[in-house]
Design an enzyme around this catalytic site. Structure first.
Site, PDB file in Angstrom:
ATOM      1  N   CYS B 162     -19.858  51.098  36.100  1.00 31.91           N
ATOM      2  CA  CYS B 162     -20.327  49.749  36.416  1.00 31.91           C
ATOM      3  C   CYS B 162     -20.262  48.770  35.250  1.00 31.91           C
ATOM      4  O   CYS B 162     -20.634  47.609  35.399  1.00 31.91           O
ATOM      5  CB  CYS B 162     -21.716  49.828  37.041  1.00 31.91           C
ATOM      6  SG  CYS B 162     -21.669  50.992  38.430  1.00 31.91           S
ATOM      7  N   HIS B 295     -28.010  42.793  34.393  1.00 31.61           N
ATOM      8  CA  HIS B 295     -27.412  43.842  35.218  1.00 31.61           C
ATOM      9  C   HIS B 295     -28.302  44.007  36.444  1.00 31.61           C
ATOM     10  O   HIS B 295     -27.816  44.034  37.569  1.00 31.61           O
ATOM     11  CB  HIS B 295     -27.321  45.125  34.406  1.00 31.61           C
ATOM     12  CG  HIS B 295     -26.654  46.265  35.112  1.00 31.61           C
ATOM     13  ND1 HIS B 295     -25.395  46.166  35.680  1.00 31.61           N
ATOM     14  CD2 HIS B 295     -27.054  47.538  35.342  1.00 31.61           C
ATOM     15  CE1 HIS B 295     -25.064  47.319  36.226  1.00 31.61           C
ATOM     16  NE2 HIS B 295     -26.050  48.167  36.039  1.00 31.61           N
ATOM     17  N   HIS B 332     -24.165  45.409  44.552  1.00 29.36           N
ATOM     18  CA  HIS B 332     -23.641  45.828  43.253  1.00 29.36           C
ATOM     19  C   HIS B 332     -22.153  46.103  43.466  1.00 29.36           C
ATOM     20  O   HIS B 332     -21.795  47.099  44.114  1.00 29.36           O
ATOM     21  CB  HIS B 332     -24.387  47.088  42.818  1.00 29.36           C
ATOM     22  CG  HIS B 332     -23.980  47.626  41.480  1.00 29.36           C
ATOM     23  ND1 HIS B 332     -22.768  47.341  40.863  1.00 29.36           N
ATOM     24  CD2 HIS B 332     -24.631  48.458  40.628  1.00 29.36           C
ATOM     25  CE1 HIS B 332     -22.704  47.953  39.721  1.00 29.36           C
ATOM     26  NE2 HIS B 332     -23.817  48.652  39.537  1.00 29.36           N
TER      27      HIS B 332
END
Lengths: 334, 403
Positions: B162, B295, B332
């Site tokens: 990620c 994040h 996400h």
């Protein structure tokens, strides 16, 4: 603005069918040995008997402090190659700032067999019964993460998944990180593991009306392994008394070029060397293993492709990446 | 001497929209694109919702002939095309194409193609879908886009879970800084598949209810798909062709916690180090940061660790500026997250308004910053920090500035 730091190679960790570790690998290069062996029946009918550059007698336990619950073969190669490279560079036990030592690893296909094992369970039993261990080991960046964890490498960190150039591109990315001051040391290279998924995928692409089959006659033999190098700024190497194998003279990107290793002597004469003849097509590991070989040869003063004289430089090229290594200057050199 | 790096084009595909304007409008309106999973059977998954790309016409957005590439490749292509258009290069690059490159990133490559190949491999009989394996390859999207637009310069694909999107921006900036290219398309892409969702589900990173970053009752994230692509360019090159500069890329950092494949490191030291390193790389101080695009996945541990890291590195400044996460709106986006979020950050700088953290209901005393709850907020943002972190323990941070 300060000049960019000079970069040197202070250690290599090759894992290949030609040998594991610098000495064995160098021995294989020197004698012009081949690591290709006829594939056994475990690889299936299409591959049985065909030459494969498998890494035989590989026991990852030799390179690890503790036993691991699970490791994909690509991760195992990455761990072994990194251990060998760090040891060769005199960096174990780690006595450098862990936030200034990074890893850049390339792999074309990552952990394919683990990916398939994970998905097979999902197809069979449903998502609710998916296996978390297999999933966390199935990422293309699982090998690099395990390397960082095993050796405590907290610095610059990146995986390249760029097909056959992956390992060489990772070395180039490491060089950029060193040149821009983002690290003092980077363990860099590529890994690739032979497995049932990869071998089945390397069949001749199915065309309408034609049955699938191996690219037997046109396909170069396949191989596997890991090529890891320790790249370091020359300042950092010299401060800790490390002896470089060679210098990184240049990195280059694009446009597309043929895959090759070209050794040049002081006289300017050039010879081309093809490592894949001896170990097979190792995809993401290939350029990195070539770089390991080039570093070893420059350090030892011989060219694997020729008996004549010590090479001055070696250019390793793969698709859109080029790496030029040079013999380190001696006191006597101008 | 290092060259300065600017952004001259951007393209987004995600559940909020398949173009920059729709994406931004809906983000500022506090909307979420997360909804029921329709592209596969969600039975057994921890949550039957995800951020699926809803509006996407490959026939219209793709090149002529509508080549049958994987969805992930399609997302990357469409976002690249938008970025090229905005950079004034929709008809192709002018000048030396060997000075124009790409750095893409993906966690899973062509996910649907992989599943198709895997299914054929696991069947005892029938044809092996080798063509599908070809479309799965991690580097396929970069290869396809490079060919479609004639980009002959550096071409790399990264895979940093990620942190991928942010790492692509960072490497692209370095290629330009060190003179290896004048223009580099950079960003991440991923599509949702059964393998991905099943794996992320079983790791329990996914919430069984709504994604609520920084909320006291947060219980995990929800994944999305798409792509974010930025056209990075050498500032001198952009000036020469009078290109409109959208932002400057001042610096970045990447690192790893070196602790565990999936469990977070105690004390979040890895994230502290990456934030510090990014500020150093960008030659800026904490006081200069006006906004943090976090994040902010909505997991219990991560959100508080990230909050602590922001406070530790920015000091009192952390309490003076907005800190928001758009993951509850976009999902996400995996490898696309870092680049989609960088684009949101640049748009925030352009319009003087920061996007909200949606689904925020109950403050958490351990997460006590201004997360811009639910409603977008006016703010002058001259410089911003965009943070990413991924499975395997990697972290990334990018420092962006207004033109």
């Amino acid at each position: 603005m300060n000049e960019r730091p000079q970069i040197v190679v202070t250690g290599v960790g090759p894992v290949s069918s030609l040998g594991i570790g610098r000495e064995a690998f160098a021995g294989g290069l020197r004698t012009g040995a081949s690591g290709l062996q006829p594939a056994g029946p475990e690889w299936g009918e299409e591959w049985s008997g065909r030459p494969l550059g498998g890494v035989a007698d590989f026991d990852v336990g030799r390179y690890l402090e503790s036993e691991k619950t699970y490791l994909d073969r690509a991760s195992a190669f990455a761990l072994a190659g990194s251990k060998l490279a760090l040891k060769d560079a005199g960096l174990l036990p780690l006595a450098v700032d862990p936030t200034r030592i990074g890893v850049c690893l390339g792999t074309a296909f990552g952990c394919l067999d683990t990916m398939l094992s994970f998905l097979a369970k999902v197809f069979d039993k449903g998502a609710k019964y998916a296996n978390s261990v297999l999933f966390s080991h199935s990422y293309a960046n699982s090998p690099i993460s395990l390397v960082a964890i095993e050796f405590g490498l907290r610095g610059y960190h990146s995986t390249v998944t760029d097909g056959v150039s992956s390992g060489l591109a990772a070395i180039a990315q490491a060089a950029l990180a060193l040149q821009t001051g983002q690290a003092d040391v980077v363990v860099a290279g590529g890994v690739e593991a032979l497995g049932h998924v990869l071998l089945s995928a390397m069949r001749e692409p199915s065309r309408a009306g034609a049955p699938p089959g191996p690219q037997a006659d046109t396909q170069a033999p396949l191989g596997e392994g890991a090529g890891l190098l320790v790249l370091e700024t020359s300042d950092h190497a010299s401060k800790r008394g490390a002896e470089p194998l060679c210098c990184v003279a240049a990195i280059g990107f694009g446009p597309h070029c043929e895959r090759a290793v070209c050794f040049r002597a002081d006289s300017g004469s050039a010879v081309t060397w093809c490592l894949s003849d001896s170990i097979g097509e190792c995809f993401g590991a290939s350029g990195a293993l070539e770089a390991c070989g080039a570093a070893v040869c420059l350090s030892a003063g011989y060219s694997p492709a020729s008996e004549k004289g010590a090479p001055r430089s070696a250019e390793v090229a793969s698709c859109r990446v080029r790496l030029t290594l040079e013999r380190c200057p001696t006191e006597a050199s101008p | 001497m290092s060259r300065r790096v600017v952004v001259t084009g951007m393209g987004v595909v995600c559940c909020l929209g398949s173009d920059q304007d729709t994406f931004w409008r809906r983000l500022l309106a506090g909307e979420s694109g997360i909804g029921p999973i329709t592209k596969l059977d969600p039975t057994g998954l921890r949550n039957e919702e995800a951020g699926e790309v809803q509006v996407f016409d490959w026939e219209a957005l793709g090149p002529e002939g509508t080549p049958p590439v994987d969805e992930a490749t399609q997302f990357a292509y469409a976002a690249s095309a938008e970025a090229l258009r905005q950079a004034g290069m929709e008809c192709g690059v002018q000048g030396d194409a060997s000075r124009v490159g790409l750095v893409f990133s993906t966690n899973f490559g062509g996910a649907a193609s992989w599943e198709s190949f895997a299914e054929s491999r696991l069947r005892a009989t029938g044809r092996l879908e080798v063509a599908a394996f070809n479309e799965f390859r991690f580097e396929r999207a970069a290869e396809f886009v490079a060919e479609a637009f004639g980009l002959r310069g550096p071409k790399m694909t990264l895979s940093n879970s990620c942190s991928s999107g942010a790492s692509a921006i960072g490497l692209a900036a370095d290629l330009i800084r060190l003179g290896h290219a004048d223009l580099v398309l950079a960003g991440g892409h991923d599509s949702l598949g059964l393998s991905t969702l099943a794996g992320l589900s079983i790791l329990r990173t996914i919430t069984a209810e709504k994604c609520r970053p920084f909320d006291k009752n947060r219980s995990g994230t929800i994944f999305g798909e798409g792509a974010g692509v930025l056209m990075l360019e050498a500032e001198d090159h952009a000036k020469e062709r009078a290109a409109k500069v959208l932002a400057r890329v001042l610096g970045y950092a990447l690192n790893n916690n070196a602790y565990h494949l999936t469990a977070p490191d105690k004390g979040g030291q890895g994230m502290v180090e990456v934030l510090r390193a990014a500020l150093v790389n960008a030659c800026v101080t904490a006081e200069q940061i006006d906004y943090v695009n976090a994040h902010g996945t909505g997991t219990q541990y991560h959100d508080v660790a990230e909050t602590q890291a922001i406070k530790q590195v920015l000091g009192p400044r952390a309490y003076q500026i907005p800190v928001s996460s758009i993951k509850a709106a976009t999902g996400h986006v995996m490898a696309g997250a870092g680049s989609v979020e960088a684009i949101a950050t640049i748009l925030a700088m352009r319009d003087g308004v920061v996007p909200p953290t949606v689904n925020y209901e109950t403050p958490d005393p351990e997460c006590d910053l201004d997360y811009v709850p639910n409603v977008a907020k006016s703010a002058t943002v001259r410089m911003a920090l965009s943070i990413s972190a991924g499975i395997g323990g990697n972290n990334a941070a990018v420092v962006l500035a207004a033109p």
